[in-house]
Design an enzyme around this catalytic site. Structure first.
Site, PDB file in Angstrom:
ATOM      1  N   TYR A 138     156.686  44.686 150.620  1.00 46.37           N
ATOM      2  CA  TYR A 138     157.896  45.208 151.258  1.00 46.37           C
ATOM      3  C   TYR A 138     158.497  46.386 150.499  1.00 46.37           C
ATOM      4  O   TYR A 138     158.617  46.351 149.275  1.00 46.37           O
ATOM      5  CB  TYR A 138     158.964  44.108 151.347  1.00 46.37           C
ATOM      6  CG  TYR A 138     158.669  43.024 152.345  1.00 46.37           C
ATOM      7  CD1 TYR A 138     158.235  43.306 153.637  1.00 46.37           C
ATOM      8  CD2 TYR A 138     158.840  41.689 151.993  1.00 46.37           C
ATOM      9  CE1 TYR A 138     157.980  42.294 154.547  1.00 46.37           C
ATOM     10  CE2 TYR A 138     158.591  40.675 152.898  1.00 46.37           C
ATOM     11  CZ  TYR A 138     158.160  40.980 154.178  1.00 46.37           C
ATOM     12  OH  TYR A 138     157.902  39.983 155.070  1.00 46.37           O
ATOM     13  N   CYS A 187     157.802  38.363 147.695  1.00 49.46           N
ATOM     14  CA  CYS A 187     158.243  37.936 149.030  1.00 49.46           C
ATOM     15  C   CYS A 187     158.584  36.446 149.011  1.00 49.46           C
ATOM     16  O   CYS A 187     158.514  35.804 147.977  1.00 49.46           O
ATOM     17  CB  CYS A 187     157.143  38.210 150.040  1.00 49.46           C
ATOM     18  SG  CYS A 187     156.465  39.884 149.907  1.00 49.46           S
ATOM     19  N   MET A 188     158.912  35.916 150.165  1.00 52.39           N
ATOM     20  CA  MET A 188     159.289  34.502 150.228  1.00 52.39           C
ATOM     21  C   MET A 188     158.137  33.583 149.829  1.00 52.39           C
ATOM     22  O   MET A 188     158.334  32.600 149.124  1.00 52.39           O
ATOM     23  CB  MET A 188     159.759  34.156 151.650  1.00 52.39           C
ATOM     24  CG  MET A 188     160.323  32.745 151.758  1.00 52.39           C
ATOM     25  SD  MET A 188     160.823  32.317 153.432  1.00 52.39           S
ATOM     26  CE  MET A 188     162.172  33.429 153.711  1.00 52.39           C
ATOM     27  N   ASP A 189     156.925  33.943 150.275  1.00 54.82           N
ATOM     28  CA  ASP A 189     155.778  33.048 150.105  1.00 54.82           C
ATOM     29  C   ASP A 189     154.653  33.645 149.274  1.00 54.82           C
ATOM     30  O   ASP A 189     153.651  32.982 149.046  1.00 54.82           O
ATOM     31  CB  ASP A 189     155.162  32.709 151.471  1.00 54.82           C
ATOM     32  CG  ASP A 189     156.216  32.348 152.489  1.00 54.82           C
ATOM     33  OD1 ASP A 189     156.918  31.350 152.246  1.00 54.82           O
ATOM     34  OD2 ASP A 189     156.357  33.079 153.492  1.00 54.82           O
ATOM     35  N   ARG A 230     171.243  14.961 121.795  1.00 52.95           N
ATOM     36  CA  ARG A 230     171.052  15.016 123.259  1.00 52.95           C
ATOM     37  C   ARG A 230     170.262  16.254 123.674  1.00 52.95           C
ATOM     38  O   ARG A 230     170.745  17.084 124.425  1.00 52.95           O
ATOM     39  CB  ARG A 230     172.416  15.119 123.962  1.00 52.95           C
ATOM     40  CG  ARG A 230     173.225  13.893 124.096  1.00 52.95           C
ATOM     41  CD  ARG A 230     174.385  14.111 125.077  1.00 52.95           C
ATOM     42  NE  ARG A 230     174.959  15.433 125.098  1.00 52.95           N
ATOM     43  CZ  ARG A 230     176.013  15.835 124.382  1.00 52.95           C
ATOM     44  NH1 ARG A 230     176.626  15.002 123.572  1.00 52.95           N
ATOM     45  NH2 ARG A 230     176.448  17.079 124.485  1.00 52.95           N
ATOM     46  N   HIS A 273     180.430  18.655 124.040  1.00 50.23           N
ATOM     47  CA  HIS A 273     179.279  19.532 124.316  1.00 50.23           C
ATOM     48  C   HIS A 273     179.573  20.925 123.756  1.00 50.23           C
ATOM     49  O   HIS A 273     180.710  21.389 123.798  1.00 50.23           O
ATOM     50  CB  HIS A 273     179.053  19.572 125.835  1.00 50.23           C
ATOM     51  CG  HIS A 273     177.749  20.173 126.270  1.00 50.23           C
ATOM     52  ND1 HIS A 273     176.556  19.948 125.620  1.00 50.23           N
ATOM     53  CD2 HIS A 273     177.442  20.979 127.328  1.00 50.23           C
ATOM     54  CE1 HIS A 273     175.577  20.591 126.259  1.00 50.23           C
ATOM     55  NE2 HIS A 273     176.089  21.230 127.295  1.00 50.23           N
ATOM     56  N   LYS A 312     168.078  15.450 133.540  1.00 51.16           N
ATOM     57  CA  LYS A 312     168.762  15.912 134.753  1.00 51.16           C
ATOM     58  C   LYS A 312     167.925  16.972 135.481  1.00 51.16           C
ATOM     59  O   LYS A 312     166.983  17.523 134.900  1.00 51.16           O
ATOM     60  CB  LYS A 312     170.126  16.500 134.366  1.00 51.16           C
ATOM     61  CG  LYS A 312     170.026  17.752 133.490  1.00 51.16           C
ATOM     62  CD  LYS A 312     171.387  18.141 132.910  1.00 51.16           C
ATOM     63  CE  LYS A 312     171.249  19.370 132.020  1.00 51.16           C
ATOM     64  NZ  LYS A 312     172.502  19.653 131.270  1.00 51.16           N
ATOM     65  N   ARG A 343     184.842  23.299 129.811  1.00 46.91           N
ATOM     66  CA  ARG A 343     184.212  22.819 131.041  1.00 46.91           C
ATOM     67  C   ARG A 343     184.647  21.357 131.188  1.00 46.91           C
ATOM     68  O   ARG A 343     185.834  21.117 131.308  1.00 46.91           O
ATOM     69  CB  ARG A 343     182.687  23.026 130.933  1.00 46.91           C
ATOM     70  CG  ARG A 343     181.977  23.078 132.255  1.00 46.91           C
ATOM     71  CD  ARG A 343     180.491  23.346 132.091  1.00 46.91           C
ATOM     72  NE  ARG A 343     179.776  22.262 131.426  1.00 46.91           N
ATOM     73  CZ  ARG A 343     178.466  22.260 131.178  1.00 46.91           C
ATOM     74  NH1 ARG A 343     177.710  23.290 131.513  1.00 46.91           N
ATOM     75  NH2 ARG A 343     177.899  21.234 130.582  1.00 46.91           N
TER      76      ARG A 343
HETATM   77  C1  LIG Z   1     172.173  19.793 129.893  1.00 48.63           C
HETATM   78  C2  LIG Z   1     172.944  19.123 128.818  1.00 48.63           C
HETATM   79  C3  LIG Z   1     172.379  18.881 127.548  1.00 48.63           C
HETATM   80  C4  LIG Z   1     171.033  19.440 127.119  1.00 48.63           C
HETATM   81  O1  LIG Z   1     171.171  20.796 126.792  1.00 48.63           O
HETATM   82  P1  LIG Z   1     169.921  21.628 126.231  1.00 48.63           P
HETATM   83  O2  LIG Z   1     170.466  22.937 125.861  1.00 48.63           O
HETATM   84  O3  LIG Z   1     168.933  21.687 127.353  1.00 48.63           O
HETATM   85  O4  LIG Z   1     169.387  20.860 125.079  1.00 48.63           O
HETATM   86  C5  LIG Z   1     173.098  18.127 126.641  1.00 48.63           C
HETATM   87  N1  LIG Z   1     174.328  17.651 126.958  1.00 48.63           N
HETATM   88  C6  LIG Z   1     174.918  17.904 128.150  1.00 48.63           C
HETATM   89  C7  LIG Z   1     176.275  17.396 128.424  1.00 48.63           C
HETATM   90  C8  LIG Z   1     174.245  18.648 129.114  1.00 48.63           C
HETATM   91  O5  LIG Z   1     174.840  18.897 130.299  1.00 48.63           O
END
Ligand SMILES: *Cc1c(COP(=O)(O)O)cnc(C)c1O
Length: 382
Positions: A269, A316-318, A223, A167, A36, A135
């Site tokens: 700045y 700064c920004m850049d 995961r 999770h 992701k 969540r």
């Molecule tokens: C982002 C995410 C992960 C991975 O988590 P890490 O801490 O980066 O290993 C696994 N499962 C879900 C649902 C996530 O949103």
């Protein structure tokens, strides 16, 4: 040919290595690499391709759009799961793209079943239970209802319950008692679903930290996200190399201007830095628009002109400025903001510590203006 002012270099071989290393620790050998957020800033397709080459059989995204991009790019082999869904998502496209979907509630089951009826393609569904994160996921007291709705749709032939999942809340403290409670709650939820008739391919709970430290949370599939990119999810306990991981991302820039200034020169700045003696300032053409946190002002670490420096004054920004003392430097010289740390350069974790955040945020916030280069992808198709 012009040399880019700043480059994010991704080492695909490091991602391959990390996935193989993580898989070797898991009894089932089944791994879903989380890609992701543009592969945690490493590039969605770069990350996905390297993870698959390293042995990941599954890929995971938050958004459906990210999952569909993987298929559009020709990644047809791995299972792909998307979990952060919106009622207005294109469910038909999800099923045509053979994307596994997550459901937190009966409304999603109904939406997916409708798409399956329209497209003639049965959905593959992962039912999510909230075991304590607070969540996404079904609350425990609605779980039986969700399982029931999904199994009824399964009996009608419009979907298959292929996964049960949850999770963890203490992502950087996998031995927190909450993790024990969540594992227990997950086992109970799996039990409820299986007694109701669910026969999932995979039950999955473990993020990076649990993949590395909690075999009792591995179930059928792990995961990991952060660890795939070689960063430690438990930086207070172990760094990347202790965990056998290789950071995959290196951020470099070229000095744009080098100049001598007298003592007492206010820098950038608000003059939050003042030179103590005559010195050389080096201008680095990267700023908060590129993902360098503004609160790295006077604290961000950089390898430049042969030594570790701290950013001089306001980011700064850049651009930002380095005080190089009397060390020789010229415009065009490379500086390294972070990398694996092998050659004296800071790491993403060093940046996280300096700026009061986590390495996840450092790597995912890099901006679109950076030039991106992939190395170590030899021999990988695509
Ligand atoms: C982002 C995410 C992960 C991975 O988590 P890490 O801490 O980066 O290993 C696994 N499962 C879900 C649902 C996530 O949103």
């Amino acid at each position: 040919m012009s040399t880019p002012r700043a480059t994010a270099r991704v080492d695909a071989a490091a991602i391959r290595h990390n996935v193989a290393e993580l898989r070797s620790r898991v009894a089932s050998g089944q791994l879903l690499a989380v890609v992701k957020a543009d592969g945690y800033g490493h590039g969605l397709l770069t990350a996905a391709t390297a993870a698959v080459a390293g042995g990941a059989q599954w890929l995971g995204t938050a958004l459906l759009q990210e999952a569909l991009e993987l298929r559009a790019a020709g990644l047809t082999q791995p299972r792909v799961v998307a979990w952060l869904l919106d009622p207005d998502d294109d469910w038909d496209a999800a099923l045509r793209g053979d994307i596994d979907l997550s459901a937190n509630d009966a409304a999603t089951v109904a939406a997916v079943a409708g798409a399956a009826a329209r497209t003639g393609r049965p959905a593959r569904l992962h039912l999510k239970i909230d075991t304590g994160l607070g969540r996404a996921g079904s609350p425990a007291d609605r779980w039986a209802e969700l399982v029931d709705a999904a199994l009824r749709a399964q009996a009608e032939g419009v979907l298959e319950v292929v996964g049960l999942w949850s999770h963890l809340a203490y992502a950087d403290a996998p031995h927190h008692p909450t993790t024990d409670h969540q594992i227990e709650a997950f086992r109970a939820a799996v039990d409820t679903a299986e007694r109701a008739g669910a026969r999932p391919e995979v039950r999955h709970l473990a993020n990076s930290a649990a993949t590395l430290t909690r075999p009792d949370a591995h179930f059928d599939l792990v995961r990991p996200g952060l660890a795939v990119y070689g960063l430690s999810p438990i930086p207070d306990q172990a760094d990347s190399s202790t965990l056998g991981l290789r950071p995959a991302l290196t951020l470099t820039a070229r000095l744009g201007l080098v100049k001598r200034v007298p003592a007492g020169q206010g820098v950038s700045y608000l003059h939050r830095y003042t030179t103590k003696r005559p010195t050389t300032l080096g201008l680095v053409p990267l700023g908060y628009a590129d993902g360098v946190p503004r609160n790295a002002t006077n604290v961000g670490p950089v390898l430049a002109a042969g030594a570790r420096r701290t950013i001089a004054g306001t980011v700064c920004m850049d651009q930002f400025v380095l005080d190089l003392g009397d060390d020789p430097a010229q415009a065009g010289d490379e500086v390294v903001l972070f990398g694996p740390g092998d050659d004296g350069e800071p790491t993403a974790e060093d940046w996280a510590r300096a700026t009061g955040t986590i390495s996840y945020e450092i790597v995912t916030r890099l901006g679109p203006r950076l030039s991106r280069v992939v190395v170590g992808a030899d021999g990988i198709a695509g």
